[in-house]
Design an enzyme around this catalytic site. Sequence first.
Site, mmCIF file in Angstrom:
data_model
loop_
_atom_site.group_PDB
_atom_site.id
_atom_site.type_symbol
_atom_site.label_atom_id
_atom_site.label_comp_id
_atom_site.label_asym_id
_atom_site.label_seq_id
_atom_site.Cartn_x
_atom_site.Cartn_y
_atom_site.Cartn_z
ATOM 1 N N GLU A 1 10.823 -39.378 122.852
ATOM 2 C CA GLU A 1 9.956 -38.345 123.413
ATOM 3 C C GLU A 1 10.311 -38.080 124.871
ATOM 4 O O GLU A 1 10.326 -36.930 125.319
ATOM 5 C CB GLU A 1 8.486 -38.766 123.281
ATOM 6 C CG GLU A 1 7.997 -38.746 121.832
ATOM 7 C CD GLU A 1 6.625 -39.353 121.634
ATOM 8 O OE1 GLU A 1 6.072 -39.187 120.533
ATOM 9 O OE2 GLU A 1 6.103 -40.000 122.567
ATOM 10 N N GLY B 1 1.805 -34.400 121.292
ATOM 11 C CA GLY B 1 0.484 -34.901 121.643
ATOM 12 C C GLY B 1 0.564 -35.953 122.736
ATOM 13 O O GLY B 1 1.617 -36.191 123.328
#
Length: 219
Positions: free
Chosen positions: A103, A82
């Site tokens: 990430e 996301g």
Amino acid sequence: MTQDELKKAVGWAALDYVRPDTIVGVGTGSTAAHFIDALGSIKHQIKGAVSSSDASTEKLKSLGIPVFDANDVDSLDVYVDGADEINGHMQMIKGGGAALTREKIISALSRQFICIVDASKQVDVLGKFPLPVEVIPMARSYVARELVKLGGQPEYRQGVVTDNGNVILDVHNLNIMDAVAVENHINGIAGVVTVGLFANRGADVALVGTADGVKTVTK
């Protein structure tokens, strides 16, 4: 549809980008959690996952999905995660869940980055959502002063320690017109581990949950 239903819709839609017998990069947060649930439904078709946080690792393992260390893979076919904000150039602010460094590593390893969001995350200009910066603890005050020079208002995220043992500064009031330049500048400040701007390596595809269904946006 509720916001959570929109997140679930894009999480499941992302399965279309997962190929059999691959290791999948998996992000962190409420939308990524829906993707992990979806991934559980095809767990026997994939080799496993590389996870961006301890929380996602726990969820993957609870579903019986093997989790690999990033150091044990040369590359990943796809990374699904996301974002807190995404603009029309597919550049993002990420890190509201404090997993930005892992990430960013997984995005660098991946051939394709699929960003899954609900429509509220789409913006024209990045910066309304506070920009997270992961910082080595001893550099917190120095980095904060440098961020003030950029025109931002850094706020120490109290009580949060990243999975890497560092702290987070959330930078308010930035109007990020040149996201690549801002990413490079902040990453160059001594003591910064990484900034939650994903501009040099943005998303390749955005799956956007709307009241009319999931819309696909590409570069």
